[in-house]
Design a protein around this motif. Structure first.
Motif, mmCIF file in Angstrom:
data_model
loop_
_atom_site.group_PDB
_atom_site.id
_atom_site.type_symbol
_atom_site.label_atom_id
_atom_site.label_comp_id
_atom_site.label_asym_id
_atom_site.label_seq_id
_atom_site.Cartn_x
_atom_site.Cartn_y
_atom_site.Cartn_z
ATOM 1 N N VAL A 389 -6.711 2.921 8.111
ATOM 2 C CA VAL A 389 -5.991 1.985 8.759
ATOM 3 C C VAL A 389 -5.394 2.591 10.100
ATOM 4 C CG1 VAL A 389 -4.033 0.217 9.061
ATOM 5 C CG2 VAL A 389 -5.500 0.395 6.749
ATOM 6 N N VAL A 418 2.100 4.000 10.849
ATOM 7 C CA VAL A 418 1.043 2.912 10.951
ATOM 8 C C VAL A 418 2.040 1.624 10.858
ATOM 9 C CG1 VAL A 418 -1.006 1.777 10.135
ATOM 10 C CG2 VAL A 418 -0.656 4.259 10.212
ATOM 11 N N ARG A 420 3.771 -1.927 10.201
ATOM 12 C CA ARG A 420 3.443 -2.822 9.204
ATOM 13 C C ARG A 420 2.572 -3.728 9.665
ATOM 14 N NH1 ARG A 420 6.026 -7.636 7.583
ATOM 15 N NH2 ARG A 420 6.407 -7.709 5.262
ATOM 16 N N THR A 422 0.105 -3.568 11.563
ATOM 17 C CA THR A 422 -1.398 -2.999 11.690
ATOM 18 C C THR A 422 -1.826 -3.085 10.219
ATOM 19 O OG1 THR A 422 -0.904 -1.862 13.406
ATOM 20 C CG2 THR A 422 -2.755 -1.233 12.081
ATOM 21 N N GLN A 423 -1.068 -2.752 9.357
ATOM 22 C CA GLN A 423 -1.471 -2.825 7.877
ATOM 23 C C GLN A 423 -1.742 -4.249 7.456
ATOM 24 O OE1 GLN A 423 1.336 -0.435 5.523
ATOM 25 N NE2 GLN A 423 1.919 0.259 7.174
ATOM 26 N N TYR A 475 -2.668 5.334 4.280
ATOM 27 C CA TYR A 475 -3.068 4.312 5.332
ATOM 28 C C TYR A 475 -4.550 3.822 5.443
ATOM 29 C CZ TYR A 475 1.722 5.345 6.662
ATOM 30 O OH TYR A 475 3.151 5.370 6.817
ATOM 31 N N TRP A 515 0.076 -8.887 -1.011
ATOM 32 C CA TRP A 515 0.271 -7.673 0.050
ATOM 33 C C TRP A 515 1.443 -7.231 -0.372
ATOM 34 C CZ3 TRP A 515 2.949 -6.689 4.820
ATOM 35 C CH2 TRP A 515 2.315 -5.587 5.502
ATOM 36 N N ARG A 517 3.910 -3.137 -1.533
ATOM 37 C CA ARG A 517 4.018 -1.770 -1.564
ATOM 38 C C ARG A 517 4.535 -1.411 -2.896
ATOM 39 N NH1 ARG A 517 6.291 2.388 3.110
ATOM 40 N NH2 ARG A 517 5.741 4.404 1.960
ATOM 41 N N GLN A 543 -5.349 -1.626 -0.799
ATOM 42 C CA GLN A 543 -4.764 -1.258 0.335
ATOM 43 C C GLN A 543 -3.605 -0.153 0.200
ATOM 44 O OE1 GLN A 543 -4.253 -3.720 3.870
ATOM 45 N NE2 GLN A 543 -2.900 -2.140 4.992
ATOM 46 N N VAL A 545 -0.763 2.679 1.158
ATOM 47 C CA VAL A 545 0.166 3.130 2.368
ATOM 48 C C VAL A 545 0.332 4.586 2.241
ATOM 49 C CG1 VAL A 545 2.561 2.872 3.358
ATOM 50 C CG2 VAL A 545 1.306 1.009 2.321
#
Length: 566
Positions: A389, A418, A420, A422-423, A475, A515, A517, A543, A545
């Motif tokens: 990412v 990066v 938030r 964009t993620q 990322y 989505w 974390r 995904q 982080v």
């Protein structure tokens, strides 16, 4: 024996040396398989008779004992099988020793636990961990939701107590407060006064130990890995559900113990019939618009419900009244009335209030009971990774294009971050247009945003799939693909944990989109799905982080429990 019994035996971690028991004497008992064993009756919990045996503990269902043995067990273990009105008035030998020696976390510090407001548990889990070394800080967060799920289902039947090992009082308070432990914490200064705490202390690492309120140790497991944590809580779940009065598979055991012992208890005087179960499914009753069933039951001397009369308190549509009466007569498990120890005809009242719907509880219970079915294992996955990412210095959403991808305007967010958004944009878009068309082979190449990646075959570690493979990857996103077969269509459940965000497609259909974390935890999310006969295809996107990058997935077919025929 039922399939549940064999599951309980198959999931045993290992049995521990039992604490010494007083009063009852060791003697010979049927083992339920045509043989005998020598053991000391310790405690009855629901349908289970627990014995202390040479070198450990043993559990039998009451249906495995003769009626005479049920009476003998009751005589030997009756006192130890009782519980007090609260933990402060505990009757169990072990739970009684813990009075005034337990604390809870409150406002970031340990304060004395109010045991008057807590029921005396039938079982106590000891969590032996240390504030030095860091592992306990992580483990508390990983098993918290498992503990809370079981407390939500089984309430005061069990409690968990943290016992500090290989550290000091300050560290005990520190780790309890920093992790906001939701369970009880032993007072560090008093730990040496409770022999069970030191008896089961591990030389290193962390351990969970299950004891009865009388101090009989049933099983234990070191919990240094995700698989070990899952194994212990699976076994605990099976035991608690076995002992739950809501489990229809074990109504006959409860009835057998009552039938054997009530004539002893009421050798003089009289007693009304007892109904052991409710034959109604709350979900079906709600669907039919039924709120309350109250009835007077007539029970014969041999324990059969011969008639049922609905009482005015019943609230149900007229259409279902006759069906309710037939269900009460055909399916209620009853114990006859007694007069001077002899069974006689009698009447009793049956009352059942339909509970409000609780989808979360129903899903949790379905997951616990799905362990009785055959699990679906996926030993190998195809992984596509790591897709970075990239830092695009994005901020606000400018528009969403025709493919649903967010197009963002630029803004400087710093050299090491990066953003938030964009993620989120990377999480929202896929390299494929149709998930149903994704069916890679090992070594197959895939172009993603002008870069070429290769699908790599990777073996799972139990139910854990590690994208990072001990490397630091931040990322980035990755995909995992697998196929598995089932003989026929069936409802199933996914027990899922992920680090971090996750999407799951089953046979091309998106069934999970979260989505978040977080760290990978055992069965944190439960997802109800339907499997089709033959080949099923699963595609997972994770995904990451920062830090660990993995997912944990267990697949179980749903199981519907019914009372066994007697």
């Amino acid at each position: 024996m039922s399939s549940i019994s064999s599951v309980f035996r198959a999931t045993a971690v290992f049995f521990l040396a039992a604490a010494a028991t007083a009063a009852a004497k060791s003697s010979s008992w049927s083992d339920g398989k045509g043989g005998t064993f020598t053991g000391t009756p310790v405690q009855a919990v629901g349908p289970c008779a627990f014995f202390s045996v040479d070198g450990g503990a043993r559990r039998l269902f009451f249906r495995e004992l003769s009626l005479d043995e049920c009476r003998r067990f009751y005589t030997d273990a009756a006192a130890a099988s009782n519980v007090g009105p609260s933990w402060a008035d505990a009757k169990g030998k072990f739970t009684r020793r813990l009075i005034n020696r337990l604390a809870v976390v409150q406002d970031q510090k340990l304060v004395d636990a109010d045991l008057k407001s807590r029921p005396e548990p039938r079982f106590v889990v000891l969590y032996c961990g240390s504030g030095w070394g860091g592992a306990t800080y992580s483990t508390v967060w990983k098993i918290r939701h498992l503990y809370e799920r079981l407390k939500g289902l089984y309430g005061g039947m069990f409690d968990l107590v943290f016992v500090g090992v290989r550290h000091d009082s300050k560290a005990q308070q520190g780790v309890a407060a920093a992790t906001h432990m939701p369970w009880l914490v032993a007072n560090y200064e008093d730990q040496k006064l409770v022999s069970e705490f030191s008896q089961y202390e591990p030389a290193d690492g962390e351990r969970l130990v299950l004891l009865t309120s009388g101090g009989l140790a049933l099983f234990s497991g070191d919990i240094g890995t995700t698989q070990e944590q899952a194994r212990f809580f699976d076994q605990l779940s099976v035991l608690l559900d076995t002992c739950s009065p809501e489990n229809p598979q074990f109504w006959p055991d409860r009835a057998r113990l009552l039938a054997a012992t009530r004539p002893m208890i009421h050798a003089r005087g009289s007693a009304d019939p007892i109904v052991v179960n409710s034959p109604f499914d709350p979900a079906l009753l709600r669907k039919a618009g039924i709120e309350q069933i109250s009835a007077q039951l007539s029970v014969s001397a041999d324990g059969k419900v011969v008639s049922a009369t609905l009482l005015p308190a019943t609230r149900m549509p007229e259409l279902f009244r006759e069906k309710a009466v037939k269900a009460l007569v055909a399916q209620c498990v009853a114990i006859p009335a007694l007069r001077d120890g002899k069974p006689v005809e009698g009447t009793c009242t049956f009352d059942f209030t339909v509970p409000a719907p609780n989808p979360r509880r129903e899903l949790d219970l379905a997951w616990i009971r799905s362990v009785y079915g055959q699990p679906i294992r996926i030993p190998q996955w195809l992984l596509l990774r790591p897709i970075p990412v990239t830092e695009a210095d994005f901020s606000t959403v400018e528009r969403t294009d025709e493919n649903g991808v967010q197009v963002l305007t630029k803004v400087n967010v710093g050299p090491d971050a990066v953003s938030r958004k964009t993620q989120l944009s990377a999480f929202s878009r896929e390299f494929f247009e149709d998930a149903a068309a994704v069916a890679p082979q090992p070594g197959q190449q895939q172009v993603v945003e002008n870069a070429t990646y290769t699908w790599e075959a990777v073996n799972s570690t139990g139910d854990l799939v590690d994208f990072a493979n001990d490397r630091r990857m931040e990322y980035c996103v990755g995909y995992a693909y697998a196929e598995f077969d089932v003989a026929e269509a069936c409802p199933a459940l996914f027990g899922l944990g992920s680090d971090d965000g996750v999407k799951i497609w089953l046979n091309g259909e998106l069934v999970k989109n979260s989505w978040v974390r977080r760290m990978t935890q055992i069965d944190e999310d439960l997802v109800a799905v339907k499997l089709k006969p033959g080949k099923n295809r699963i595609l997972i996107k994770i995904q990451n982080v920062e830090g660990e990058w993995s997912f944990f997935l267990r697949i179980r077919k749903q199981v519907s429990l019914a009372a066994p025929r007697t």
